[in-house]
Scaffold this motif. Structure first.
Motif: not given
Length: 808
Positions: A62-75
């Protein structure tokens, strides 16, 4: 090669601010979630690069990034496609994150954080699962690597893993919490770092939590040792698949992980081998001139290795064969080929061991291995290879493939010395060479771990291993793990398997492991329920996928005709399971973000341990050097950094390395420092702390090692002043107390045994073979009343050891 250490003219602080780690231990498996908090303190957009170590067998899932309140989950995507997406996103002003495994070594990952706006925060979360390794004391070891040491690139190699050395405080904080859950009660948790109180969550002690104490300096690996009751009981974890995965795929079907602990018959275990060819391969690169740890009384790594060699040589059986290799940028052997073990050859070898220094440059391990494998084996003397290294190489997979290609002719026992030794290299050599891996970290003593491996090497070989499954009608099995090539007494063997179909009623399966040991057939069996174990997530599926991916990678490197087909299968499995591979990468793009990019992005190299780098550009002849970046204070250079990068016209000098500036350094670079551009004189290239380590007073002589050094190859001792000194007596005292009917050598050999059992019993694992040789030698002599001799020896040495204890 990646140009590492790119910094601005102002040498601004790095953008990594904190790391938070949550560890969930479930029986033999751990799931690790690490969150890295970045902030861009620049006045314009930033691209950050973070290179960090992970356990060698980790399955990143699993790999994800959270910028502010927005979370982006990597593929997970094909690697080239992911890189293209990342480049396109960054160049168009979008935020993007790329996580990829190093092509050279599976325990190094590279994280690119692209286009962070000025003042912006980003929290990046990485989750991986890994197996816990079993230790000598039956504990399970979890390791969070903190240190990424230099990876030595062989001369002419194009490999280039960005590398760093630990040297002090990191510029970010670490918080770490652990939750342990197991069907077996938890006895205790221990660590090489300071922990808070252990809190049990259930009255039966099957769940507990503990936290790392605040203020931890992340300058060494974090190790946790989990102790369960009945750790060595065979067990099975059954995990249900995902109903949305494609039919017939690994992620759709049930997966089982079997943990077996073979138990050998006691009479077989008593008969250790008296034959064999023992080849000891010792790292003599410059970094072996570092201390084992930073506590009181720490030895230099090379000195500890020399003491260990003494113990190994004295523990070998008469009539076997042996040789010793030292390696660095080149290698040398004590003898042109392995020689028979006798008093003369042992004396020659020990003389050479005393002269050994850490003076051979870099870490070229392929050359000595190729030379050893080119030597013919001795009939009826199985080859046993013992490899000691504190280093890491950039061609790890090439080394492992070489060991595997000769697995039929030898067993390989490997030892990683010090913080940051490559787990991929150490565990991989042992796995491919059907041996056993050990890590000597922090204040561990090398000798007991090495002697345990020698016991494994002297165990009878297990032959004709087979694994059979008994399952209900309608259920079939695909074994995902490679076939067993070795089993050791008391060591865990893991099997991953995919179960297909459904049973109509029977809810139990059986796995049976059969093998022969000294011509005796042995059977180990485990019954397990097919009902899925609760609360496992998909950790077992991901570890099974990782096992399959590693097998496919090795198959691909062996150069089959269908390499493209294997690559496609690997990418498909990686994408379906969400587990990284060498051909895939995690990609996350924040499509809501877009900003105008003016000029090049600032690039930041984020150190794993707070080390600033100096970038030096040289001309083609390496006789002129231009330096940018931080002030040159206490600078010294190591050969492997130079050779790894000189072909590229760029060289990175860490501000603190552990290797002295030596004769290999080109005169142009030496002259640069001598001209006064550095703030120190050439005689003070090491930092104060390093000088303190190097010139520490000699530790007092170890009485046990003194005793061992005096033993003859046959197993006996001579009556002399040196031996009397070990016992705290004079030579006359030994002579006067000797029973009249006993020969002097028999008497003092008996005294040595009494002293070992009476005064050094807590170190028995280190001297067990020395004592066995001594007892065997005494048994071969014509001795009168041994009981009377033992009584006299007890009186002289102040011990209370029985004749039966001595094994004579």
């Amino acid at each position: 090669m990646e140009v590492c250490g790119l910094v601005t003219e102002k040498n601004e602080p790095v953008p990594l601010k904190s790391i938070s780690v949550e560890v969930l231990v479930q029986d033999h498996v751990s799931t690790v979630s690490s969150t890295l908090q970045y902030v861009n303190e620049e006045e314009r957009p930033l691209e950050a690069l973070f290179v960090f170590p992970l356990p060698a067998d980790a399955a990143v899932c699993h790999f994800s990034a959270k910028i502010g309140e927005k979370e982006i989950v990597a593929e997970v995507q094909d690697r080239e496609s992911a890189r293209d997406q990342y480049d396109d996103a960054v160049s168009s002003g979008q935020q993007a994150f790329l996580l990829e495994e190093s092509a050279e070594s599976p325990d190094v990952f590279r994280l690119s954080v692209g286009c962070l706006s000025a003042g912006q925060n980003a929290a990046v979360t990485i989750i991986y699962v890994t197996e816990l390794s079993v230790q000598d004391d039956h504990s399970l070891r979890f390791c969070l690597p903190a240190v990424l040491n230099p990876r030595y690139s062989p001369a002419g190699s194009a490999a280039g893993i960005v590398s760093e050395i630990s040297s002090g405080a990191v510029p970010y904080t670490l918080t770490l919490g652990v939750h342990v859950s197991s069907p077996k009660p938890i006895s205790k948790l221990e660590s090489n770092c300071t922990l808070g109180p252990l809190v049990f969550l259930r009255s039966d002690h099957t769940q507990a939590t503990v936290n790392l104490s605040p203020g931890h300096m992340f300058d060494k690996d974090f190790e946790l040792f989990v102790y369960y009751q009945d750790t060595h009981q065979p067990s099975a974890v059954v995990e249900a698949g995902v109903t949305t995965a494609p039919p017939g795929s690994l992620m759709r079907d049930t997966v089982v992980m079997i943990s077996l602990y073979p138990e050998f018959p006691e009479e077989v275990m008593k008969s250790l081998a008296t034959r064999g060819e023992f080849v000891f391969v010792i790292d003599r690169s410059g970094s072996m001139d570092c201390v084992m740890h930073h506590g009181e009384g720490a030895q230099m790594r090379i000195e500890s290795a020399k003491d260990t060699l003494l113990l190994l040589l004295k523990s070998l059986p008469m009539g076997c064969y042996f040789n010793i290799y030292g390696f660095g940028s080149d290698f040398e052997s004590f003898f042109p080929k392995s020689v028979e073990y006798n008093q003369d050859t042992v004396d020659q070898a020990l003389k050479r061991v005393k002269e050994m220094q850490a003076d051979m440059g870099g870490t070229e391990i392929l050359q000595p291995l190729n030379h050893i494998y080119s030597q013919p084996c001795y009939p009826d003397h199985p080859r046993q290879l013992f490899i000691f290294t504190d280093g890491e190489v950039s061609n790890t997979k090439e080394v492992l493939d070489l060991v595997k290609s000769h697995a039929h002719s030898h067993r390989c026992f490997s030892f990683g010395i010090g913080e940051g030794a490559s787990a991929a290299l150490i565990t991989g050599m042992a796995r491919e060479g059907s041996g056993h891996a050990q890590f000597i970290t922090d204040s561990d003593r090398m000798q007991p771990k090495v002697m345990q491996s020698l016991r494994f090497a002297l165990q009878p070989a297990v032959l004709n291993i087979s694994v059979d499954w008994t399952l209900p009608d309608g259920v079939t099995v695909d074994t995902l793990s490679p076939p067993f090539s070795v089993l050791f007494q008391g060591q865990r063997a893991l099997i991953y398997a995919q179960l297909k179909g459904e049973s109509s009623g029977v809810s139990e399966g059986t796995v049976t492991v059969k093998y022969s040991l000294k011509d005796q057939p042995v059977t180990n069996q485990l019954h397990f329920r097919l009902k899925p174990t609760e609360e496992t997530g998909l950790s077992i599926h991901r570890l099974a996928a990782r096992t399959l991916i590693r097998s496919l990678e090795q198959e691909e490197r062996s150069g089959p005709a269908d390499a493209e087909g294997i690559r496609s299968r690997m990418v498909e499995l990686s994408v379906q399971s969400g587990v990284s591979s060498v051909h895939t990468a995690f990609i996350a793009v924040n499509k809501d973000s877009r900003q105008t990019v003016k000029g090049p992005l600032l690039q930041r190299r984020v150190p794993t341990n707070g080390l600033s780098f100096v970038i030096a550009h040289m001309d083609a002849n390496y006789d002129r050097i231009t330096v940018h970046g931080s002030k040159l204070s206490a600078l010294c250079v190591d050969e492997q950094s130079f050779h790894a990068s000189k072909m590229q016209g760029v060289i990175s000098f860490p501000e603190r390395t552990f290797v002295k500036m030596s004769s290999w350094v080109p005169e142009g670079i030496k002259n640069f420092f001598h001209r006064g551009s550095a703030t120190t004189t050439p005689s003070s290239y090491q930092t104060d702390s390093e000088n303190k380590n190097r010139h520490a007073p000699e530790p007092p002589k170890d009485a046990l090692l003194q005793l061992v050094s005096l033993q003859k190859a046959s197993g006996c001792w001579d009556l002399d002043e040196a031996l009397a000194d070990v016992f705290g007596k004079t030579e006359d005292e030994l002579t006067d107390q000797k029973p009249a009917q006993v020969d002097g050598s028999v008497w003092v050999t008996l005294l040595a045994l009494i002293w070992l059992y009476g005064c050094k019993i807590e170190q028995q694992v280190e001297w067990q073979f020395v004592a066995m040789k001594a007892a065997s030698w005494i048994g071969s002599q014509k001795v009168g009343d041994l009981s009377q001799c033992v009584c006299a020896g007890n009186v002289l040495l102040g011990c209370q050891v029985t004749k039966e204890t001595l094994g004579i």
